[in-house]
Motif scaffolding. Sequence first.
Motif, PDB file in Angstrom:
ATOM      1  N   GLN A  72      30.942  35.715  37.058  1.00 34.46           N
ATOM      2  CA  GLN A  72      31.847  35.639  35.914  1.00 34.46           C
ATOM      3  C   GLN A  72      32.744  36.870  35.858  1.00 34.46           C
ATOM      4  N   LEU A  73      32.174  38.035  36.117  1.00 36.10           N
ATOM      5  CA  LEU A  73      32.957  39.268  36.114  1.00 36.10           C
ATOM      6  C   LEU A  73      33.955  39.280  37.269  1.00 36.10           C
ATOM      7  N   GLN A  74      33.509  38.834  38.449  1.00 32.61           N
ATOM      8  CA  GLN A  74      34.417  38.758  39.595  1.00 32.61           C
ATOM      9  C   GLN A  74      35.557  37.783  39.338  1.00 32.61           C
ATOM     10  N   SER A  75      35.251  36.672  38.651  1.00 30.65           N
ATOM     11  CA  SER A  75      36.287  35.707  38.298  1.00 30.65           C
ATOM     12  C   SER A  75      37.283  36.316  37.312  1.00 30.65           C
ATOM     13  N   SER A  76      36.792  37.126  36.374  1.00 27.07           N
ATOM     14  CA  SER A  76      37.673  37.771  35.396  1.00 27.07           C
ATOM     15  C   SER A  76      38.619  38.751  36.073  1.00 27.07           C
ATOM     16  N   VAL A  77      38.182  39.350  37.179  1.00 28.06           N
ATOM     17  CA  VAL A  77      39.056  40.241  37.938  1.00 28.06           C
ATOM     18  C   VAL A  77      40.282  39.475  38.425  1.00 28.06           C
ATOM     19  N   ILE A  78      40.087  38.217  38.815  1.00 28.86           N
ATOM     20  CA  ILE A  78      41.192  37.388  39.308  1.00 28.86           C
ATOM     21  C   ILE A  78      42.009  36.814  38.157  1.00 28.86           C
ATOM     22  N   THR A  79      41.327  36.247  37.171  1.00 26.19           N
ATOM     23  CA  THR A  79      42.033  35.553  36.102  1.00 26.19           C
ATOM     24  C   THR A  79      42.572  36.491  35.032  1.00 26.19           C
ATOM     25  N   GLY A  80      41.944  37.666  34.876  1.00 25.19           N
ATOM     26  CA  GLY A  80      42.385  38.591  33.834  1.00 25.19           C
ATOM     27  C   GLY A  80      42.209  38.028  32.444  1.00 25.19           C
ATOM     28  N   ASP A  81      41.233  37.114  32.264  1.00 25.69           N
ATOM     29  CA  ASP A  81      41.096  36.431  30.984  1.00 25.69           C
ATOM     30  C   ASP A  81      40.271  37.203  29.964  1.00 25.69           C
ATOM     31  N   ASN A  82      39.822  38.400  30.297  1.00 27.28           N
ATOM     32  CA  ASN A  82      39.096  39.208  29.325  1.00 27.28           C
ATOM     33  C   ASN A  82      39.444  40.677  29.558  1.00 27.28           C
ATOM     34  N   SER A 110      40.693  48.863  42.613  1.00 26.54           N
ATOM     35  CA  SER A 110      41.520  50.035  42.876  1.00 26.54           C
ATOM     36  C   SER A 110      42.382  49.837  44.118  1.00 26.54           C
ATOM     37  N   ALA A 111      41.789  49.269  45.176  1.00 24.05           N
ATOM     38  CA  ALA A 111      42.531  49.061  46.422  1.00 24.05           C
ATOM     39  C   ALA A 111      43.541  47.932  46.286  1.00 24.05           C
ATOM     40  N   PHE A 112      43.210  46.919  45.494  1.00 22.74           N
ATOM     41  CA  PHE A 112      44.056  45.749  45.265  1.00 22.74           C
ATOM     42  C   PHE A 112      44.594  45.222  46.595  1.00 22.74           C
ATOM     43  N   GLY A 113      43.647  44.856  47.459  1.00 20.54           N
ATOM     44  CA  GLY A 113      43.982  44.406  48.809  1.00 20.54           C
ATOM     45  C   GLY A 113      44.605  43.026  48.845  1.00 20.54           C
ATOM     46  N   LEU A 114      44.934  42.572  50.045  1.00 19.07           N
ATOM     47  CA  LEU A 114      45.673  41.333  50.250  1.00 19.07           C
ATOM     48  C   LEU A 114      44.950  40.125  49.671  1.00 19.07           C
ATOM     49  N   GLU A 115      43.647  40.012  49.884  1.00 16.08           N
ATOM     50  CA  GLU A 115      42.901  38.845  49.408  1.00 16.08           C
ATOM     51  C   GLU A 115      42.977  38.724  47.893  1.00 16.08           C
ATOM     52  N   LEU A 116      42.718  39.822  47.197  1.00 13.55           N
ATOM     53  CA  LEU A 116      42.770  39.797  45.736  1.00 13.55           C
ATOM     54  C   LEU A 116      44.189  39.557  45.239  1.00 13.55           C
ATOM     55  N   ARG A 117      45.187  40.142  45.903  1.00 15.60           N
ATOM     56  CA  ARG A 117      46.582  39.925  45.498  1.00 15.60           C
ATOM     57  C   ARG A 117      46.967  38.454  45.622  1.00 15.60           C
ATOM     58  N   GLU A 118      46.559  37.813  46.727  1.00 16.66           N
ATOM     59  CA  GLU A 118      46.878  36.392  46.916  1.00 16.66           C
ATOM     60  C   GLU A 118      46.196  35.530  45.854  1.00 16.66           C
ATOM     61  N   GLN A 119      44.957  35.857  45.529  1.00 19.12           N
ATOM     62  CA  GLN A 119      44.240  35.094  44.512  1.00 19.12           C
ATOM     63  C   GLN A 119      44.911  35.239  43.146  1.00 19.12           C
ATOM     64  N   LYS A 120      45.295  36.462  42.806  1.00 20.36           N
ATOM     65  CA  LYS A 120      45.934  36.678  41.508  1.00 20.36           C
ATOM     66  C   LYS A 120      47.335  36.065  41.470  1.00 20.36           C
ATOM     67  N   LEU A 121      48.051  36.129  42.588  1.00 21.48           N
ATOM     68  CA  LEU A 121      49.369  35.502  42.641  1.00 21.48           C
ATOM     69  C   LEU A 121      49.272  34.003  42.369  1.00 21.48           C
ATOM     70  N   LEU A 122      48.332  33.339  43.031  1.00 21.20           N
ATOM     71  CA  LEU A 122      48.182  31.900  42.851  1.00 21.20           C
ATOM     72  C   LEU A 122      47.772  31.583  41.417  1.00 21.20           C
ATOM     73  N   HIS A 123      46.850  32.366  40.874  1.00 14.30           N
ATOM     74  CA  HIS A 123      46.404  32.124  39.499  1.00 14.30           C
ATOM     75  C   HIS A 123      47.545  32.312  38.499  1.00 14.30           C
ATOM     76  N   GLU A 124      48.300  33.404  38.639  1.00  8.64           N
ATOM     77  CA  GLU A 124      49.393  33.656  37.700  1.00  8.64           C
ATOM     78  C   GLU A 124      50.500  32.617  37.848  1.00  8.64           C
ATOM     79  N   PHE A 125      50.764  32.198  39.078  1.00 10.02           N
ATOM     80  CA  PHE A 125      51.785  31.167  39.280  1.00 10.02           C
ATOM     81  C   PHE A 125      51.338  29.846  38.672  1.00 10.02           C
ATOM     82  N   ALA A 126      50.052  29.511  38.816  1.00  5.62           N
ATOM     83  CA  ALA A 126      49.530  28.282  38.222  1.00  5.62           C
ATOM     84  C   ALA A 126      49.676  28.322  36.703  1.00  5.62           C
ATOM     85  N   SER A 127      49.340  29.461  36.107  1.00  3.71           N
ATOM     86  CA  SER A 127      49.465  29.607  34.656  1.00  3.71           C
ATOM     87  C   SER A 127      50.929  29.557  34.231  1.00  3.71           C
ATOM     88  N   PHE A 128      51.803  30.215  35.019  1.00  4.87           N
ATOM     89  CA  PHE A 128      53.244  30.190  34.746  1.00  4.87           C
ATOM     90  C   PHE A 128      53.764  28.754  34.763  1.00  4.87           C
TER      91      PHE A 128
END
Length: 290
Positions: A72-82, A110-128
């Motif tokens: 759940q915490l790892q998912s929140s890192v991607i979704t930013g829902d909390n 802190s590193a905000f590497g490629l994998e996490l960036r791609e996951q957050k990009l897709l999530h934010e675009f889906a929400s957008f």
Amino acid sequence: MNLAFLSGQSEESGAVGAIAYSHPGERFHGSLIQDFELLVLIVCDTDQSMSEVGHYRYGDLRYQMIYVGRNQLQSSVITGDNNNLMQCLIEGEIIWELDGALSALREELSAFGLELREQKLLHEFASFLRMYVEAKRHIQEGHVVDAYYSVLEALGNWARIVLIEHGVYPDHAVWTHVQSMDRALWKLYQELTVSSETLEQRVELVLLACEFSVISKMGDCSELLLRVIRSRKEAWSVDELVHHPQLRFVGEDLPLILRKLVLRSIVKESAGWPSLIGGEGREIRYWIDA
């Protein structure tokens, strides 16, 4: 602050670590923290969502203890829902942990590497995309105020996409960062919020800009989804994609993205598979040209 007394209380069965986030009592932090002097986050090794909360006192110290599943915490890192949990993870003090579990997650942020960036990009675009479609529906039905709030949310997603593209994890103060990074988007935000035009005119203007953004950003923001589709020769059912482990955080918004990708001819569709639920219908599946 000496937090040694928390170690024994937080080292419960199934827990992998605990983080303490302290803040002055005179500052207001919203309903989750409720002005407790200390928030203690207990991270448990479970796949299930947890909502267990406890309020405690140690001498004159009042503190709140919240239990959250590791996934759940790892998912929140991607979704930013909390945001409160994210602030605790980023800024709090790790009291104890097993196998560096919490330090590794904090380092990933802190590193905000490629994998996490791609996951957050897709999530934010889906929400957008979802908020943009909702705003369009509201304005067509004459619900101008609802359209305004939907398009405002869509702009917030767009702003977070801009930060992600600049390699910045969008945890808070999004518009403060965007103001210096993307003047065009900042101006669009001002047009929506402080312009002298009517509310309907402002919403229509921003929707036009969002339409262009949907087209221009779709491929880059959907790269993770496109890579999953390209990963095998067989076409995918929508159910397979929704439940794919790399796409689980997109959830119910994924079908909307798929249909937009098909409309833009980025993804192909085939309706040649017999329906699993019977009848004469043919199941649509999705694929990409090699």
